[in-house]
Scaffold this active site. Sequence first.
Site, mmCIF file in Angstrom:
data_model
loop_
_atom_site.group_PDB
_atom_site.id
_atom_site.type_symbol
_atom_site.label_atom_id
_atom_site.label_comp_id
_atom_site.label_asym_id
_atom_site.label_seq_id
_atom_site.Cartn_x
_atom_site.Cartn_y
_atom_site.Cartn_z
ATOM 1 N N LYS A 27 0.049 -6.066 5.014
ATOM 2 C CA LYS A 27 1.140 -5.456 5.102
ATOM 3 C C LYS A 27 1.652 -5.016 6.636
ATOM 4 C CE LYS A 27 3.718 -1.593 2.961
ATOM 5 N NZ LYS A 27 3.471 -0.548 2.187
ATOM 6 N N LYS A 83 -2.999 -2.501 6.528
ATOM 7 C CA LYS A 83 -1.612 -2.056 6.692
ATOM 8 C C LYS A 83 -1.501 -1.503 8.332
ATOM 9 C CE LYS A 83 1.569 1.199 4.761
ATOM 10 N NZ LYS A 83 1.768 2.275 3.713
HETATM 11 C C1 PBG Z 1 3.656 4.409 2.293
HETATM 12 C C2 PBG Z 1 4.246 2.954 2.182
HETATM 13 C C3 PBG Z 1 4.950 2.498 2.877
HETATM 14 C C4 PBG Z 1 5.677 1.348 2.346
HETATM 15 C C5 PBG Z 1 5.117 1.498 0.974
HETATM 16 N N1 PBG Z 1 4.407 2.750 0.795
HETATM 17 C C6 PBG Z 1 5.092 2.448 4.247
HETATM 18 C C7 PBG Z 1 5.546 3.727 4.913
HETATM 19 O O1 PBG Z 1 6.676 4.544 4.610
HETATM 20 O O2 PBG Z 1 4.930 4.135 6.096
HETATM 21 C C8 PBG Z 1 6.483 0.352 3.012
HETATM 22 C C9 PBG Z 1 7.112 -0.620 2.138
HETATM 23 C C10 PBG Z 1 8.109 -1.163 2.807
HETATM 24 O O3 PBG Z 1 8.641 -0.931 3.754
HETATM 25 O O4 PBG Z 1 8.697 -2.059 1.912
HETATM 26 N N2 PBG Z 1 2.556 5.005 1.761
#
Ligand code: PBG
Length: 344
Positions: free
Chosen positions: A267, A213
């Site tokens: 991601k 991520k």
């Molecule tokens: C954090 C989390 C994020 C997303 C899902 N869980 C990122 C964040 O806010 O740092 C992003 C999903 C998206 O942008 O569609 N645990």
Amino acid sequence: MNRQFDKTALNRRTVDEITGGRRMRRNRRADWTRRLVRENSLSTNDLIWPVFLIPGKNKSEDIAAMPGVQRVTPDIAARQAEEAAKLGIPAIATFPNIAPELRDETGSNALAADNLINQTTRLIKERVPDIGVITDVALDPFTSHGHDGILRDGIVVNDETVVQLAEAAVLQAEAGADIIAPSDMMDGRIGAIRDALDTNGFSDVGIMSYATKFASGFYGPYREAIGTQDLLKGDKRSYYIDPANSDEAVRDAALDIEEGADMLMVKPGLPYLDIVWRLKESFGMPTFAYQVSGEYAMIKAAAQNGWLDGERAMLESLIAFKRAGCDGILTYFAPEAAKLLSQS
Ligand code: PBG
């Protein structure tokens, strides 16, 4: 300079002489030849639908930065799960927008057995037992500072967070989650969650690791969706991966596999297809990508302005994931794509 194009070049060799008669366009000539040589295909089986949750009953709210996506109460989420199952979408992933008064420094509501995520999982499993439910254990929806872990003196502390994530994962499994998908990037969390699940009788519950991520700017609309946009102080660079790095991503994924991950996820998605490719090549694991909120918003916004054909760009982005080696995609387009695929 006023140079005249020398047309004699055109008479030197024919195209057949240049190509030796190998003409790529033969296979592209008609719809049937194109279908015949198509290397990848997208099916509804490839889609995971992320849904946003709010407390209450029979309510849904639009999310300005994600046209077409709503935050919904558990009962509506269960209805969406029903719809997804009818369309043939294998799984949904839930993300809660927790009431502000329940958010605190340590994200303690993550440990409430009947919190918004767990309530919703129970309801979905009761009404639609055959759809997969994937839950996120990160603390950011629950903390008053929007970080994915516990904050102590300005530092997101790793080990204490991991203990809490493992406990939250067990509660999610108890509520009926099929796959735990930790999105927090703390070190050691996959192994700790695996141990906690196994010792508590949930050895069937899988782990989809957000293995790689990245500290990305493409999460903006998601933070509006779960209400952390005004809370987050600083950024997440001390735990997410630097977008400049690729070897580090492979190493991080390798550790998650050793710790017991059943599936890997990359991601964001489209800007990181090279990482998808490297992970699939290196490990041959079930590999997923998350087409995140900002990617969705870009396509939707351009389509709304008439700047591109939204459906076409959506399907093209989804097949790109398959081409890069993905087994599936988490995408807010899931229901829309599934409907289109069922017509074709
Ligand atoms: C954090 C989390 C994020 C997303 C899902 N869980 C990122 C964040 O806010 O740092 C992003 C999903 C998206 O942008 O569609 N645990």
